[in-house]
Scaffold this active site. Sequence first.
Site, short mmCIF file in Angstrom:
data_model
loop_
_atom_site.label_atom_id
_atom_site.label_comp_id
_atom_site.label_asym_id
_atom_site.label_seq_id
_atom_site.Cartn_x
_atom_site.Cartn_y
_atom_site.Cartn_z
N TYR A 147 -4.20 -4.67 1.84
CA TYR A 147 -3.24 -3.92 2.66
C TYR A 147 -1.83 -4.47 2.46
O TYR A 147 -0.87 -3.71 2.28
CB TYR A 147 -3.64 -3.99 4.13
N ALA A 149 -0.70 -5.97 -0.13
CA ALA A 149 -0.25 -5.58 -1.48
C ALA A 149 0.29 -4.16 -1.49
O ALA A 149 1.31 -3.88 -2.14
CB ALA A 149 -1.41 -5.72 -2.47
#
Length: 284
Positions: A147, A149
């Site tokens: 998430y 990233a």
Amino acid sequence: MNKMKPQVALVTGASSGIGEATAARLAQAGYKVYGTSRRGAQIRNQAFEMLALDVTRDESVEAAVSELMRREGGIHLLVNNAGFGVAPAGAEESSIEQARAIFETNFFGLVRMTRAVVPHMRQQGHGRIVNIGSVLGFLPMPYGALYAATKHAVAGYSESLDHELRTRGIRVSVVEPAYTKTPFDANFMEPDAKLDAYHEARSGVARRVNEVMATAEQPGVVAETVLEAASAARPKLRYAAGKLAKRLRLLRRFAPASMVDAGLRKDLRLDMPAAAPTRTARAF
């Protein structure tokens, strides 16, 4: 005197949470608002209309934007909000397929929407794009790597895009909330390759997240920030949404990296002694 035609806003993922609150607040401020969800059904809030749209499908995005243009003839504001998360998990506890799935919605869905809308904004010579990011777009999230990233990707894409479109009358901003009370966690994707080696730490992070969520701010805080970004005469690239997000932004900017690192690990209790490793790790 004829009234000025209201500006048209499109808000993805508007069936609940931040998206619904944002669509309602924009409507209250005078925008003609279209929300979207995969089903497109009307919800209890009748201040805005709903369109069916799946941000992971090119044909669905094109159909929804074409329908909006047919009805209104223009679009002035795009709010990219649709997305989902993975329940707390070690980075190696999600398969490549799962990683692709979250990027498909949280990042590539945003790219699809932008590519569909920007040509119309260029033609009319103005527009605003507000992308819902996260404090995890500038901070790490242990046991939330995928998430985080996607939100780092959103931040980078938005900053580059703003430079490209600024001279064409279009501005791009990122709104970055911290913990927000929404049904978002009800749609968490469970990691599909859980390992015993991460069970204790994963569970501890999940407990800590639940503790913080109990005092999290309401989605209306984010909606107000979106309106600020959308209506500012000279919009900023990044807007922290809420008190915690603003504190974290200041810490990230001014505090030594080692201090931020230590504070994060302490808050999530990551430096507790780990259990002795087993000879093999199995999914369960």
